[in-house]
Scaffold this motif. Structure first.
Motif, PDB file in Angstrom:
ATOM      1  N   VAL A   7     -33.318  -1.783  16.847  1.00  0.00           N
ATOM      2  CA  VAL A   7     -32.419  -2.181  17.932  1.00  0.00           C
ATOM      3  C   VAL A   7     -31.469  -3.262  17.434  1.00  0.00           C
ATOM      4  O   VAL A   7     -31.898  -4.306  16.943  1.00  0.00           O
ATOM      5  CB  VAL A   7     -33.201  -2.713  19.145  1.00  0.00           C
ATOM      6  N   ILE A   8     -30.178  -2.993  17.565  1.00  0.00           N
ATOM      7  CA  ILE A   8     -29.145  -3.986  17.250  1.00  0.00           C
ATOM      8  C   ILE A   8     -28.468  -4.378  18.559  1.00  0.00           C
ATOM      9  O   ILE A   8     -27.971  -3.528  19.301  1.00  0.00           O
ATOM     10  CB  ILE A   8     -28.101  -3.424  16.272  1.00  0.00           C
ATOM     11  N   ILE A   9     -28.473  -5.672  18.849  1.00  0.00           N
ATOM     12  CA  ILE A   9     -27.855  -6.188  20.075  1.00  0.00           C
ATOM     13  C   ILE A   9     -26.504  -6.796  19.721  1.00  0.00           C
ATOM     14  O   ILE A   9     -26.422  -7.710  18.882  1.00  0.00           O
ATOM     15  CB  ILE A   9     -28.748  -7.250  20.737  1.00  0.00           C
ATOM     16  N   LEU A  10     -25.442  -6.288  20.335  1.00  0.00           N
ATOM     17  CA  LEU A  10     -24.097  -6.831  20.132  1.00  0.00           C
ATOM     18  C   LEU A  10     -23.790  -7.793  21.271  1.00  0.00           C
ATOM     19  O   LEU A  10     -23.664  -7.381  22.432  1.00  0.00           O
ATOM     20  CB  LEU A  10     -23.055  -5.704  20.092  1.00  0.00           C
ATOM     21  N   ALA A  11     -23.700  -9.077  20.937  1.00  0.00           N
ATOM     22  CA  ALA A  11     -23.399 -10.108  21.923  1.00  0.00           C
ATOM     23  C   ALA A  11     -22.021 -10.677  21.634  1.00  0.00           C
ATOM     24  O   ALA A  11     -21.465 -10.480  20.560  1.00  0.00           O
ATOM     25  CB  ALA A  11     -24.460 -11.204  21.882  1.00  0.00           C
ATOM     26  N   GLY A  12     -21.497 -11.416  22.582  1.00  0.00           N
ATOM     27  CA  GLY A  12     -20.180 -12.028  22.387  1.00  0.00           C
ATOM     28  C   GLY A  12     -19.405 -12.051  23.685  1.00  0.00           C
ATOM     29  O   GLY A  12     -19.583 -11.192  24.548  1.00  0.00           O
ATOM     30  N   PHE A  13     -18.520 -13.030  23.796  1.00  0.00           N
ATOM     31  CA  PHE A  13     -17.773 -13.216  25.035  1.00  0.00           C
ATOM     32  C   PHE A  13     -16.809 -12.057  25.249  1.00  0.00           C
ATOM     33  O   PHE A  13     -16.553 -11.243  24.354  1.00  0.00           O
ATOM     34  CB  PHE A  13     -17.020 -14.548  24.992  1.00  0.00           C
ATOM     35  N   LEU A  14     -16.313 -11.957  26.470  1.00  0.00           N
ATOM     36  CA  LEU A  14     -15.396 -10.883  26.857  1.00  0.00           C
ATOM     37  C   LEU A  14     -14.198 -10.815  25.918  1.00  0.00           C
ATOM     38  O   LEU A  14     -13.550 -11.828  25.648  1.00  0.00           O
ATOM     39  CB  LEU A  14     -14.907 -11.108  28.298  1.00  0.00           C
ATOM     40  N   GLY A  15     -13.899  -9.620  25.412  1.00  0.00           N
ATOM     41  CA  GLY A  15     -12.739  -9.418  24.557  1.00  0.00           C
ATOM     42  C   GLY A  15     -12.889  -9.906  23.142  1.00  0.00           C
ATOM     43  O   GLY A  15     -11.897 -10.025  22.409  1.00  0.00           O
ATOM     44  N   SER A  16     -14.105 -10.175  22.708  1.00  0.00           N
ATOM     45  CA  SER A  16     -14.291 -10.745  21.367  1.00  0.00           C
ATOM     46  C   SER A  16     -14.208  -9.708  20.256  1.00  0.00           C
ATOM     47  O   SER A  16     -13.948 -10.047  19.104  1.00  0.00           O
ATOM     48  CB  SER A  16     -15.645 -11.460  21.289  1.00  0.00           C
ATOM     49  N   GLY A  17     -14.443  -8.425  20.572  1.00  0.00           N
ATOM     50  CA  GLY A  17     -14.380  -7.373  19.560  1.00  0.00           C
ATOM     51  C   GLY A  17     -15.672  -6.596  19.384  1.00  0.00           C
ATOM     52  O   GLY A  17     -15.882  -5.952  18.353  1.00  0.00           O
ATOM     53  N   LYS A  18     -16.537  -6.620  20.397  1.00  0.00           N
ATOM     54  CA  LYS A  18     -17.828  -5.924  20.299  1.00  0.00           C
ATOM     55  C   LYS A  18     -17.655  -4.418  20.147  1.00  0.00           C
ATOM     56  O   LYS A  18     -18.316  -3.786  19.311  1.00  0.00           O
ATOM     57  CB  LYS A  18     -18.687  -6.222  21.534  1.00  0.00           C
ATOM     58  N   SER A 190     -13.030  -7.183  13.637  1.00  0.00           N
ATOM     59  CA  SER A 190     -14.489  -7.092  13.495  1.00  0.00           C
ATOM     60  C   SER A 190     -14.925  -6.390  12.214  1.00  0.00           C
ATOM     61  O   SER A 190     -15.978  -5.757  12.175  1.00  0.00           O
ATOM     62  CB  SER A 190     -15.095  -6.373  14.718  1.00  0.00           C
ATOM     63  N   LYS A 191     -14.122  -6.487  11.173  1.00  0.00           N
ATOM     64  CA  LYS A 191     -14.465  -5.816   9.914  1.00  0.00           C
ATOM     65  C   LYS A 191     -15.486  -6.651   9.138  1.00  0.00           C
ATOM     66  O   LYS A 191     -15.224  -7.799   8.782  1.00  0.00           O
ATOM     67  CB  LYS A 191     -13.208  -5.590   9.069  1.00  0.00           C
ATOM     68  N   VAL A 192     -16.650  -6.051   8.905  1.00  0.00           N
ATOM     69  CA  VAL A 192     -17.715  -6.711   8.153  1.00  0.00           C
ATOM     70  C   VAL A 192     -18.365  -5.685   7.235  1.00  0.00           C
ATOM     71  O   VAL A 192     -18.123  -4.480   7.348  1.00  0.00           O
ATOM     72  CB  VAL A 192     -18.783  -7.313   9.095  1.00  0.00           C
ATOM     73  N   GLU A 193     -19.189  -6.152   6.326  1.00  0.00           N
ATOM     74  CA  GLU A 193     -19.973  -5.263   5.481  1.00  0.00           C
ATOM     75  C   GLU A 193     -21.130  -4.740   6.330  1.00  0.00           C
ATOM     76  O   GLU A 193     -22.120  -5.438   6.549  1.00  0.00           O
ATOM     77  CB  GLU A 193     -20.494  -6.012   4.256  1.00  0.00           C
ATOM     78  N   ILE A 194     -20.978  -3.515   6.833  1.00  0.00           N
ATOM     79  CA  ILE A 194     -21.917  -2.988   7.822  1.00  0.00           C
ATOM     80  C   ILE A 194     -23.347  -2.958   7.292  1.00  0.00           C
ATOM     81  O   ILE A 194     -24.301  -3.202   8.040  1.00  0.00           O
ATOM     82  CB  ILE A 194     -21.495  -1.578   8.277  1.00  0.00           C
ATOM     83  N   SER A 195     -23.525  -2.681   6.021  1.00  0.00           N
ATOM     84  CA  SER A 195     -24.880  -2.596   5.476  1.00  0.00           C
ATOM     85  C   SER A 195     -25.642  -3.909   5.660  1.00  0.00           C
ATOM     86  O   SER A 195     -26.867  -3.911   5.790  1.00  0.00           O
ATOM     87  CB  SER A 195     -24.835  -2.222   3.991  1.00  0.00           C
ATOM     88  N   GLN A 196     -24.925  -5.044   5.698  1.00  0.00           N
ATOM     89  CA  GLN A 196     -25.582  -6.334   5.899  1.00  0.00           C
ATOM     90  C   GLN A 196     -26.243  -6.421   7.269  1.00  0.00           C
ATOM     91  O   GLN A 196     -27.279  -7.059   7.436  1.00  0.00           O
ATOM     92  CB  GLN A 196     -24.571  -7.474   5.741  1.00  0.00           C
ATOM     93  N   LEU A 197     -25.617  -5.758   8.247  1.00  0.00           N
ATOM     94  CA  LEU A 197     -26.166  -5.815   9.602  1.00  0.00           C
ATOM     95  C   LEU A 197     -27.476  -5.054   9.703  1.00  0.00           C
ATOM     96  O   LEU A 197     -28.315  -5.352  10.553  1.00  0.00           O
ATOM     97  CB  LEU A 197     -25.147  -5.260  10.607  1.00  0.00           C
TER      98      LEU A 197
END
Length: 305
Positions: A7-18, A190-197
């Motif tokens: 389970v991956i939970i994506l948190a962040g304020f409104l409009g942040s890029g989730k 929101s570009k990140v190295e996805i494998s890290q997640l």
């Protein structure tokens, strides 16, 4: 027992890029032939972002409320449905921007779902310019953003291309100050190295062990009872649990009655359960000591018999 879904939970304020990050996660999962499902939460009555989820990805939506408060019971049912209807590798929860990450985590750790889910981590996507100008926001919004940074297992500082080097350094300093040791990245779109997640995956749970890897800021622990216990002895033990425990939930039996037990902010509640349920409690908190918790509950059990 079947395999557990991460389970991956994506948190962040409104409009942040989730949602932008969600699309990247889904593309990564498809490329690796993983079976992935999505649960999306919107405050309004109409889903805005569901079109971003491909039709072949199982999707459930919780609308007109927040999964960490008014919709917490529905979240457990929807997660249970996704697990039973699909053999999942990954389950991604995109929480509404006003959700507290600990409350979302709490809702995921239902006693019904212990054998189906393992928490990989809380990914907080933060609108960097908004964070730097947070003093202009109301107190509640500032506190929520603070909690989203403090309890993240990975911080994405988004929308940073227009910032000065000094402002970028302030962001990284805030990461260290509020959540030391947790990886963070400065990026755009929101570009990140996805494998890290996906490297946050928890260790396999065994009986009476912590279910979190050391990388996770918030720890979880499961204790299973062998049978009924004395309520007075249990509540005496409960009075001495450390303040670093945020939540306890699960099923406990006193004499011939099973109860759904929940503990939050020092207050316990009991609700009679009519069905026969597995007697186990899930703990959520920081700096949990599984050995100490196990010893204490073992004593409660031995003295009850």
């Amino acid at each position: 027992m079947g395999k557990k879904a991460n389970v991956i939970i994506l948190a962040g304020f409104l409009g942040s890029g989730k949602t932008t990050l969600l699309k990247q996660l889904l593309a990564y999962e498809k490329e690796h032939n993983h079976k992935t499902a999505v649960l999306m939460n919107e405050i309004g009555k109409v889903s805005i972002d569901s079109d971003s989820v491909p039709e072949d990805v199982p999707l459930k939506e919780l609308l007109n409320g927040c999964i960490c408060c008014s919709l917490s019971d529905q979240l457990e049912k929807q997660l249970w449905g996704l697990c039973k209807e699909n053999e999942l590798d990954t389950l991604i929860i995109e929480a509404t921007g006003v959700a507290h990450p600990i409350d979302v985590l709490d809702a995921c750790l239902s006693p019904y779902l212990i054998d189906d889910l393992q928490i990989s981590g809380i990914i907080s996507i933060m609108d960097a310019p908004r964070w730097l100008n947070r003093e202009s926001m109301n107190v509640q919004a500032r506190m929520l953003m603070l909690e989203q940074v403090k309890h993240a297992d990975y911080i994405v500082w988004n929308k940073t291309s227009g910032l000065t080097e000094k402002e970028k350094q302030l962001l990284m300093n805030d990461s260290t100050r509020l959540n030391e040791g947790i990886p963070s990245v400065l990026t755009d779109f929101s570009k990140v190295e996805i494998s890290q997640l996906f490297s946050l995956t928890v260790k396999k749970r065994s009986e009476h062990q912590s279910v979190s890897a050391d990388k996770l800021k918030v720890k979880t622990f499961v204790y299973s009872f062998k049978g009924p216990v004395n309520k007075e002895l249990f509540e005496n033990w409960l009075r001495h649990v450390p303040s670093s425990i945020y939540r306890i939930k699960g099923y406990i039996q006193f004499k011939n009655q099973i109860h759904l037990f929940q503990y939050s902010y020092g207050l316990p509640t009991y609700e009679k359960e009519l069905m026969k349920m597995p007697l186990r409690l899930v703990f959520i908190g920081e700096d949990l000591n599984p050995d100490q918790l196990t010893r204490g509950l073992n004593e409660v059990e031995s003295e009850s018999n």
